[in-house]
Design a protein around this motif. Structure first.
Motif, PDB file in Angstrom:
ATOM      1  N   THR A 150       0.814  -1.218   0.000  1.00  0.00           N
ATOM      2  CA  THR A 150       0.000   0.000   0.000  1.00  0.00           C
ATOM      3  C   THR A 150       0.846   1.266   0.000  1.00  0.00           C
ATOM      4  OG1 THR A 150      -0.164  -0.044   2.418  1.00  0.00           O
ATOM      5  CG2 THR A 150      -1.905  -1.160   1.165  1.00  0.00           C
ATOM      6  N   ASN A 151       2.119   1.171   0.416  1.00  0.00           N
ATOM      7  CA  ASN A 151       3.096   2.253   0.252  1.00  0.00           C
ATOM      8  C   ASN A 151       2.706   3.551   0.954  1.00  0.00           C
ATOM      9  OD1 ASN A 151       5.590   3.059  -0.771  1.00  0.00           O
ATOM     10  ND2 ASN A 151       4.710   3.863  -2.664  1.00  0.00           N
ATOM     11  N   PRO A 152       2.363   3.512   2.248  1.00  0.00           N
ATOM     12  CA  PRO A 152       1.973   4.752   2.933  1.00  0.00           C
ATOM     13  C   PRO A 152       3.152   5.717   3.074  1.00  0.00           C
ATOM     14  CG  PRO A 152       2.263   2.983   4.510  1.00  0.00           C
ATOM     15  CD  PRO A 152       2.362   2.352   3.159  1.00  0.00           C
ATOM     16  N   PRO A 153       2.901   7.015   3.065  1.00  0.00           N
ATOM     17  CA  PRO A 153       3.982   7.991   3.193  1.00  0.00           C
ATOM     18  C   PRO A 153       4.678   7.878   4.553  1.00  0.00           C
ATOM     19  CG  PRO A 153       1.929   9.036   2.488  1.00  0.00           C
ATOM     20  CD  PRO A 153       1.584   7.657   2.922  1.00  0.00           C
ATOM     21  N   GLY A 154       5.934   8.345   4.584  1.00  0.00           N
ATOM     22  CA  GLY A 154       6.613   8.452   5.866  1.00  0.00           C
ATOM     23  C   GLY A 154       7.924   7.716   5.990  1.00  0.00           C
ATOM     24  N   ASN A 155       8.087   6.625   5.247  1.00  0.00           N
ATOM     25  CA  ASN A 155       9.332   5.855   5.364  1.00  0.00           C
ATOM     26  C   ASN A 155       9.674   5.214   4.019  1.00  0.00           C
ATOM     27  OD1 ASN A 155      11.583   4.498   6.259  1.00  0.00           O
ATOM     28  ND2 ASN A 155      10.570   3.514   7.991  1.00  0.00           N
ATOM     29  N   PRO A 156      10.182   5.995   3.070  1.00  0.00           N
ATOM     30  CA  PRO A 156      10.404   5.479   1.716  1.00  0.00           C
ATOM     31  C   PRO A 156      11.392   4.325   1.636  1.00  0.00           C
ATOM     32  CG  PRO A 156      11.407   7.650   1.995  1.00  0.00           C
ATOM     33  CD  PRO A 156      10.542   7.421   3.184  1.00  0.00           C
ATOM     34  N   ALA A 157      12.429   4.331   2.474  1.00  0.00           N
ATOM     35  CA  ALA A 157      13.414   3.248   2.410  1.00  0.00           C
ATOM     36  C   ALA A 157      12.785   1.913   2.797  1.00  0.00           C
ATOM     37  CB  ALA A 157      14.605   3.564   3.310  1.00  0.00           C
ATOM     38  N   TYR A 158      12.039   1.901   3.888  1.00  0.00           N
ATOM     39  CA  TYR A 158      11.403   0.666   4.335  1.00  0.00           C
ATOM     40  C   TYR A 158      10.390   0.176   3.298  1.00  0.00           C
ATOM     41  CZ  TYR A 158       8.802  -2.672   7.167  1.00  0.00           C
ATOM     42  OH  TYR A 158       8.207  -3.819   7.631  1.00  0.00           O
ATOM     43  N   ASN A 159       9.545   1.083   2.823  1.00  0.00           N
ATOM     44  CA  ASN A 159       8.529   0.700   1.846  1.00  0.00           C
ATOM     45  C   ASN A 159       9.167   0.140   0.584  1.00  0.00           C
ATOM     46  OD1 ASN A 159       6.869   1.822   3.750  1.00  0.00           O
ATOM     47  ND2 ASN A 159       5.937   3.335   2.402  1.00  0.00           N
ATOM     48  N   ALA A 160      10.226   0.803   0.113  1.00  0.00           N
ATOM     49  CA  ALA A 160      10.902   0.338  -1.105  1.00  0.00           C
ATOM     50  C   ALA A 160      11.525  -1.035  -0.890  1.00  0.00           C
ATOM     51  CB  ALA A 160      11.964   1.349  -1.532  1.00  0.00           C
ATOM     52  N   SER A 161      12.106  -1.260   0.287  1.00  0.00           N
ATOM     53  CA  SER A 161      12.730  -2.562   0.546  1.00  0.00           C
ATOM     54  C   SER A 161      11.689  -3.672   0.556  1.00  0.00           C
ATOM     55  CB  SER A 161      13.488  -2.530   1.877  1.00  0.00           C
ATOM     56  OG  SER A 161      12.616  -2.491   2.999  1.00  0.00           O
ATOM     57  N   LYS A 162      10.538  -3.413   1.142  1.00  0.00           N
ATOM     58  CA  LYS A 162       9.510  -4.441   1.208  1.00  0.00           C
ATOM     59  C   LYS A 162       8.793  -4.621  -0.132  1.00  0.00           C
ATOM     60  CE  LYS A 162      10.037  -5.875   5.413  1.00  0.00           C
ATOM     61  NZ  LYS A 162      10.459  -7.268   5.706  1.00  0.00           N
ATOM     62  N   ALA A 163       8.711  -3.569  -0.929  1.00  0.00           N
ATOM     63  CA  ALA A 163       8.173  -3.719  -2.282  1.00  0.00           C
ATOM     64  C   ALA A 163       9.110  -4.585  -3.114  1.00  0.00           C
ATOM     65  CB  ALA A 163       7.991  -2.347  -2.930  1.00  0.00           C
ATOM     66  N   ALA A 164      10.417  -4.391  -2.928  1.00  0.00           N
ATOM     67  CA  ALA A 164      11.396  -5.215  -3.647  1.00  0.00           C
ATOM     68  C   ALA A 164      11.317  -6.670  -3.206  1.00  0.00           C
ATOM     69  CB  ALA A 164      12.802  -4.658  -3.424  1.00  0.00           C
ATOM     70  N   VAL A 165      11.114  -6.902  -1.910  1.00  0.00           N
ATOM     71  CA  VAL A 165      10.976  -8.264  -1.389  1.00  0.00           C
ATOM     72  C   VAL A 165       9.739  -8.937  -1.974  1.00  0.00           C
ATOM     73  CG1 VAL A 165      10.376  -9.551   0.706  1.00  0.00           C
ATOM     74  CG2 VAL A 165      12.303  -7.965   0.718  1.00  0.00           C
ATOM     75  N   LYS A 166       8.646  -8.198  -2.066  1.00  0.00           N
ATOM     76  CA  LYS A 166       7.418  -8.728  -2.670  1.00  0.00           C
ATOM     77  C   LYS A 166       7.687  -9.184  -4.106  1.00  0.00           C
ATOM     78  CE  LYS A 166       3.013  -6.948  -4.492  1.00  0.00           C
ATOM     79  NZ  LYS A 166       3.536  -6.777  -5.880  1.00  0.00           N
ATOM     80  N   SER A 167       8.349  -8.340  -4.880  1.00  0.00           N
ATOM     81  CA  SER A 167       8.658  -8.691  -6.266  1.00  0.00           C
ATOM     82  C   SER A 167       9.565  -9.920  -6.333  1.00  0.00           C
ATOM     83  CB  SER A 167       9.326  -7.499  -6.953  1.00  0.00           C
ATOM     84  OG  SER A 167       9.642  -7.796  -8.295  1.00  0.00           O
ATOM     85  N   LEU A 168      10.555  -9.972  -5.463  1.00  0.00           N
ATOM     86  CA  LEU A 168      11.474 -11.104  -5.426  1.00  0.00           C
ATOM     87  C   LEU A 168      10.717 -12.401  -5.129  1.00  0.00           C
ATOM     88  CD1 LEU A 168      14.656 -11.549  -5.459  1.00  0.00           C
ATOM     89  CD2 LEU A 168      14.469 -11.625  -2.976  1.00  0.00           C
ATOM     90  N   ALA A 169       9.823 -12.357  -4.147  1.00  0.00           N
ATOM     91  CA  ALA A 169       9.063 -13.542  -3.774  1.00  0.00           C
ATOM     92  C   ALA A 169       8.155 -14.006  -4.907  1.00  0.00           C
ATOM     93  CB  ALA A 169       8.239 -13.256  -2.518  1.00  0.00           C
ATOM     94  N   GLU A 170       7.535 -13.066  -5.610  1.00  0.00           N
ATOM     95  CA  GLU A 170       6.671 -13.419  -6.738  1.00  0.00           C
ATOM     96  C   GLU A 170       7.460 -14.125  -7.836  1.00  0.00           C
ATOM     97  OE1 GLU A 170       3.198 -10.037  -6.758  1.00  0.00           O
ATOM     98  OE2 GLU A 170       5.195  -9.420  -7.412  1.00  0.00           O
ATOM     99  N   HIS A 171       8.616 -13.591  -8.154  1.00  0.00           N
ATOM    100  CA  HIS A 171       9.437 -14.213  -9.194  1.00  0.00           C
ATOM    101  C   HIS A 171       9.942 -15.585  -8.774  1.00  0.00           C
ATOM    102  CE1 HIS A 171       9.818 -11.156 -12.356  1.00  0.00           C
ATOM    103  NE2 HIS A 171       9.663 -10.279 -11.394  1.00  0.00           N
ATOM    104  N   LEU A 172      10.333 -15.717  -7.508  1.00  0.00           N
ATOM    105  CA  LEU A 172      10.811 -17.010  -7.026  1.00  0.00           C
ATOM    106  C   LEU A 172       9.705 -18.054  -7.115  1.00  0.00           C
ATOM    107  CD1 LEU A 172      13.133 -18.581  -5.676  1.00  0.00           C
ATOM    108  CD2 LEU A 172      12.172 -17.895  -3.464  1.00  0.00           C
ATOM    109  N   SER A 173       8.499 -17.687  -6.707  1.00  0.00           N
ATOM    110  CA  SER A 173       7.372 -18.605  -6.786  1.00  0.00           C
ATOM    111  C   SER A 173       7.114 -19.035  -8.231  1.00  0.00           C
ATOM    112  CB  SER A 173       6.122 -17.941  -6.207  1.00  0.00           C
ATOM    113  OG  SER A 173       4.989 -18.773  -6.351  1.00  0.00           O
TER     114      SER A 173
END
Length: 286
Positions: free
Chosen positions: A147-170
């Motif tokens: 959902t990418n709420p404002p306030g912590n771009p580094a954390y949000n970006a890291s978890k968005a990248a993890v989501k993409s990584l997990a999707e590709h691995l699956s």
């Protein structure tokens, strides 16, 4: 149905000395699994209840050399067999546009800490899984990575990248290793050290119930939900809590995805000019 949660199976759990990781380690141990608990904090490792960890290792998931040591431990102590890899470790430090070092630190732990674990231990996971004794990889995500709420771009970006990584691995393992499942664990509000609780505190800790915020889940509830979703073959393990329902999560995610579809400005859910539309959207019955 065959499950990874079985007696004699083996598990590696990072960030396993507290919170959700510790609750998962306890559940695995209770089922007769052999558990390697990895954590950066030596004090938390020393406090793990007796009988939970067959092996405990102090490590920094951001350090590739530490992952080599974990593999060596799995080879020596578990005979190279790995049934469950839970990549749970992460940090939630705040970030700002004036400090690129905060972005580097967050990505090194939250993203590369997951990537190093996959690239180092995937061969063991793949060789250990079979139709009657499957293996699984659980990757810790976050609703903030969706959902990418404002306030912590580094954390949000890291978890968005993890989501993409997990999707590709699956996707990639569906044919090359059909006995290995991948699951993205996305907790809701959970009563851990990051949320105000004590690191080793859980549902059965004496006096903890009086201190827990009423809207949060216990770490054990997250693990129970994870086990249920894994039994159903679900990649997405999107946990509700006592305040946020599954329907609310779905609506929030759909609104965010529709920013691009509808041509709205990014993060419109938090913009004043869309406040009324968001309220109407959330009030709809799906």
């Amino acid at each position: 149905m065959p499950t990874v949660f079985r007696q004699g199976a083996t598990a590696v759990i990072t960030g396993g000395a507290s919170g959700i990781g510790l609750a998962l380690a306890k559940r695995c141990a209770a089922l007769g699994m052999r558990v390697l608990v990895a954590d950066k904090d030596p004090g938390l490792l020393a406090a793990i209840p007796e009988g939970v960890a067959a092996v405990s290792v102090q490590m920094d998931v951001a350090n590739p050399e530490d992952w080599v040591k974990i593999k060596e431990k799995v080879d020596s102590d578990f005979g190279g067999k790995l049934s469950l890899l839970a990549l749970n470790a992460g940090i939630g430090q705040k970030s700002s546009w004036s400090s690129p070092s905060e972005f580097h630190t967050t990505m090194s732990v939250n993203y590369f800490g997951v990537l190093h674990g996959i690239t180092t231990l995937l061969p063991l996971i793949k060789s250990s899984g079979n139709p009657t004794e499957p293996s699984a990889i659980v990757i810790r995500g976050s609703k903030q990575g969706i959902t990418n709420p404002p306030g912590n771009p580094a954390y949000n970006a890291s978890k968005a990248a993890v989501k993409s990584l997990a999707e590709h691995l699956s996707f990639d393992l569906r044919s090359s290793a059909p006995s290995v499942s991948v699951h993205l664990l996305v907790p809701g509000w959970t009563w851990t050290g990051l949320a105000g609780g004590k690191p080793g505190e859980g549902r059965d800790t004496e006096g903890a119930a009086e201190l827990k915020a009423s809207g949060a889940w216990w770490p054990e509830q997250v693990v129970e939900y994870l086990e249920k979703m894994m039994a159903e073959g679900q990649f997405w393990v999107l946990c509700p809590d006592e305040e946020v329902t599954e329907e609310m999560d779905r609506k929030r995610m759909l609104w965010g995805a529709n920013d691009a579809v509808e041509g709205r400005p990014p993060l419109s859910r938090w913009r004043e000019e869309y406040k009324g539309q968001v309220a109407e959207w959330m009030a709809q019955v799906m």
